[in-house]
Motif scaffolding. Structure first.
Motif, PDB file in Angstrom:
ATOM      1  N   ALA A   9       0.651  -1.259   0.023  1.00  0.00           N
ATOM      2  CA  ALA A   9       0.058   0.057   0.022  1.00  0.00           C
ATOM      3  C   ALA A   9       0.720   1.281  -0.027  1.00  0.00           C
ATOM      4  O   ALA A   9       0.455   2.298  -0.800  1.00  0.00           O
ATOM      5  CB  ALA A   9      -0.895  -0.054   1.102  1.00  0.00           C
ATOM      6  N   VAL A  10       2.065   1.248   0.543  1.00  0.00           N
ATOM      7  CA  VAL A  10       2.854   2.129   0.798  1.00  0.00           C
ATOM      8  C   VAL A  10       3.392   2.741  -0.548  1.00  0.00           C
ATOM      9  O   VAL A  10       3.435   3.820  -0.959  1.00  0.00           O
ATOM     10  CB  VAL A  10       3.833   2.294   1.873  1.00  0.00           C
ATOM     11  CG1 VAL A  10       5.048   3.278   1.715  1.00  0.00           C
ATOM     12  CG2 VAL A  10       3.155   2.117   3.189  1.00  0.00           C
ATOM     13  N   SER A  11       3.902   1.589  -1.202  1.00  0.00           N
ATOM     14  CA  SER A  11       4.401   1.930  -2.465  1.00  0.00           C
ATOM     15  C   SER A  11       3.544   2.456  -3.445  1.00  0.00           C
ATOM     16  O   SER A  11       3.850   3.273  -4.321  1.00  0.00           O
ATOM     17  CB  SER A  11       4.872   0.492  -3.139  1.00  0.00           C
ATOM     18  OG  SER A  11       3.865  -0.383  -3.674  1.00  0.00           O
ATOM     19  N   HIS A  12       2.190   1.873  -3.367  1.00  0.00           N
ATOM     20  CA  HIS A  12       1.161   2.544  -4.234  1.00  0.00           C
ATOM     21  C   HIS A  12       0.914   4.086  -3.559  1.00  0.00           C
ATOM     22  O   HIS A  12       0.534   4.711  -4.769  1.00  0.00           O
ATOM     23  CB  HIS A  12      -0.056   1.581  -4.024  1.00  0.00           C
ATOM     24  CG  HIS A  12      -0.018   0.617  -4.627  1.00  0.00           C
ATOM     25  ND1 HIS A  12      -0.813  -0.610  -4.282  1.00  0.00           N
ATOM     26  CD2 HIS A  12       1.011  -0.115  -5.363  1.00  0.00           C
ATOM     27  CE1 HIS A  12      -0.542  -1.645  -4.998  1.00  0.00           C
ATOM     28  NE2 HIS A  12       0.784  -1.519  -5.587  1.00  0.00           N
TER      29      HIS A  12
ATOM     30  N   GLY B 258       0.353  16.237  -0.354  1.00  0.00           N
ATOM     31  CA  GLY B 258       1.022  16.333   0.658  1.00  0.00           C
ATOM     32  C   GLY B 258       2.048  15.161   0.814  1.00  0.00           C
ATOM     33  O   GLY B 258       2.585  14.671  -0.235  1.00  0.00           O
ATOM     34  N   ARG B 259       2.830  15.423   1.900  1.00  0.00           N
ATOM     35  CA  ARG B 259       3.998  14.460   2.087  1.00  0.00           C
ATOM     36  C   ARG B 259       3.670  13.201   2.041  1.00  0.00           C
ATOM     37  O   ARG B 259       2.765  12.743   2.869  1.00  0.00           O
ATOM     38  CB  ARG B 259       4.744  15.072   3.580  1.00  0.00           C
ATOM     39  CG  ARG B 259       5.867  14.278   3.946  1.00  0.00           C
ATOM     40  CD  ARG B 259       6.446  14.450   4.963  1.00  0.00           C
ATOM     41  NE  ARG B 259       7.547  13.563   5.634  1.00  0.00           N
ATOM     42  CZ  ARG B 259       7.536  12.478   6.003  1.00  0.00           C
ATOM     43  NH1 ARG B 259       6.402  11.888   6.417  1.00  0.00           N
ATOM     44  NH2 ARG B 259       8.533  11.600   6.345  1.00  0.00           N
ATOM     45  N   VAL B 260       4.286  12.165   1.458  1.00  0.00           N
ATOM     46  CA  VAL B 260       4.256  10.840   1.500  1.00  0.00           C
ATOM     47  C   VAL B 260       5.681  10.050   1.571  1.00  0.00           C
ATOM     48  O   VAL B 260       6.520  10.487   0.960  1.00  0.00           O
ATOM     49  CB  VAL B 260       3.648  10.310   0.364  1.00  0.00           C
ATOM     50  CG1 VAL B 260       3.524   8.928   0.155  1.00  0.00           C
ATOM     51  CG2 VAL B 260       2.039  10.875   0.000  1.00  0.00           C
ATOM     52  N   SER B 261       5.781   9.573   2.797  1.00  0.00           N
ATOM     53  CA  SER B 261       6.987   8.587   3.095  1.00  0.00           C
ATOM     54  C   SER B 261       7.152   7.471   2.382  1.00  0.00           C
ATOM     55  O   SER B 261       5.902   6.788   2.401  1.00  0.00           O
ATOM     56  CB  SER B 261       6.971   8.762   4.653  1.00  0.00           C
ATOM     57  OG  SER B 261       8.312   7.735   4.734  1.00  0.00           O
ATOM     58  N   GLY B 262       8.012   7.271   1.940  1.00  0.00           N
ATOM     59  CA  GLY B 262       8.329   5.831   1.301  1.00  0.00           C
ATOM     60  C   GLY B 262       8.858   4.735   2.336  1.00  0.00           C
ATOM     61  O   GLY B 262       9.003   3.535   2.103  1.00  0.00           O
ATOM     62  N   ASP B 263       9.025   5.203   3.619  1.00  0.00           N
ATOM     63  CA  ASP B 263       9.597   4.255   4.749  1.00  0.00           C
ATOM     64  C   ASP B 263       8.168   3.659   5.128  1.00  0.00           C
ATOM     65  O   ASP B 263       7.437   4.405   5.852  1.00  0.00           O
ATOM     66  CB  ASP B 263      10.315   5.308   5.719  1.00  0.00           C
ATOM     67  CG  ASP B 263      10.818   4.235   7.024  1.00  0.00           C
ATOM     68  OD1 ASP B 263      10.463   3.157   6.784  1.00  0.00           O
ATOM     69  OD2 ASP B 263      11.908   4.743   7.326  1.00  0.00           O
ATOM     70  N   VAL B 264       8.037   2.290   5.253  1.00  0.00           N
ATOM     71  CA  VAL B 264       7.149   1.587   5.693  1.00  0.00           C
ATOM     72  C   VAL B 264       6.854   1.846   7.238  1.00  0.00           C
ATOM     73  O   VAL B 264       5.596   1.972   7.718  1.00  0.00           O
ATOM     74  CB  VAL B 264       7.275   0.159   5.259  1.00  0.00           C
ATOM     75  CG1 VAL B 264       5.980  -0.772   5.869  1.00  0.00           C
ATOM     76  CG2 VAL B 264       7.171  -0.044   3.801  1.00  0.00           C
ATOM     77  N   SER B 265       7.988   2.133   8.059  1.00  0.00           N
ATOM     78  CA  SER B 265       7.898   2.287   9.381  1.00  0.00           C
ATOM     79  C   SER B 265       7.123   3.409   9.802  1.00  0.00           C
ATOM     80  O   SER B 265       6.691   3.528  10.866  1.00  0.00           O
ATOM     81  CB  SER B 265       9.091   2.332  10.072  1.00  0.00           C
ATOM     82  OG  SER B 265       9.965   3.452   9.623  1.00  0.00           O
TER      83      SER B 265
END
Length: 264
Positions: free
Chosen positions: A195-198, A210-217
């Motif tokens: 989901a994060v990668s998407h 807005g800000r979207v982090s690619g770090d799953v944590s």
């Protein structure tokens, strides 16, 4: 880890040790466990907890909230949810409304949303079918198959996706889960990571502000719906609502990203 969580995990621990897995490894795995609220319907195994929400029902939204573009799934009364049911910093009251279309899409499209309605907010009833503006018959039939009725909360404990096969031994089966780890049929990767990668791709394509982090944590699972337990034709569909930790702390539930696994 609380004593109640350790008690729930005992069958997993005993089975792992019986398979000659080193005790240190087993304890390390157990250390990753997280509490979750398993929401069950009347008649489900373990479905004798307090009512904390419902599948379906009238769609009640504040006047300034636009009609959602995805079908209405469920509402959760946060004041009724036991305070220690999850490790998420959820508001102490108000309602969470979950929306989703249980079908996979392209890599940068959210398939649902979440609306938080604070306690005491004036609401009006909306057309539950407003999302289906073109009145497609097959989609209408799908929505009519969505479950209806009260949801009861049972304390659960959740293990990471690579231990998903153990979930049935350590928690009541329920179609909806709040907090914990995501899981789905034939799981081989972390659903939250997918989901994060998407979400990252959606931001790169200019379809997510807005800000979207690619770090799953930096993300957590807000809710998980095993839609395939209820909706005919979507037997392996799983819906994952994920949110960045900073957005959850700020109660920016409008920034929840919804991902769907479906193996038609």
């Amino acid at each position: 880890m609380t004593p109640d969580m350790r008690d729930l995990l005992r069958p997993f621990r005993d089975e792992a040790i019986a398979r000659d897995i080193p005790v240190d490894d087993v304890e390390r795995w157990l250390g990753t466990a997280r509490p979750c609220a398993v929401l069950t319907r009347d008649g489900d195994r373990g479905g004798d907890g307090p009512v904390v929400g419902r599948f379906g029902g009238p769609l009640l939204l504040p006047a300034d909230v636009p009609d959602p573009v995805h079908p209405f799934v469920a509402s959760i009364d946060l004041a009724a949810l036991p305070a220690d049911a999850t490790d998420l910093p959820l508001p102490p009251d108000g309602r969470l409304l979950l929306f989703a279309f249980p079908e996979t899409a392209n890599d940068y499209q959210t398939m649902g949303s979440v609306v938080y309605v604070p306690a005491g907010t004036a609401v009006t009833e909306r057309d539950r079918n407003a999302w289906n503006s073109f009145d497609f018959e097959d989609e209408k039939a799908m929505f009519e198959a969505f479950p209806q009725g009260p949801l009861r909360a049972t304390a659960g404990v959740s293990l990471p996706y690579h231990h998903a096969a153990a979930q049935g031994a350590i928690a009541p089966a329920g179609p909806l889960q709040i907090g914990g780890y995501a899981w789905e049929e034939a799981i081989c990767t972390d659903p939250v990571a997918d989901a994060v990668s998407h979400a990252v791709k959606a931001a790169e394509a200019g379809r997510w502000d807005g800000r979207v982090s690619g770090d799953v944590s930096d993300w957590v699972l807000l809710a998980d719906w095993q839609a395939g337990m209820d909706v005919e034709g979507w037997e392996s569909a799983s819906v994952h609502w994920v949110i960045q930790r900073e957005d959850l702390a700020a109660r920016r539930f409008d920034r929840t990203f919804t991902d769907v696994f479906w193996n038609p």
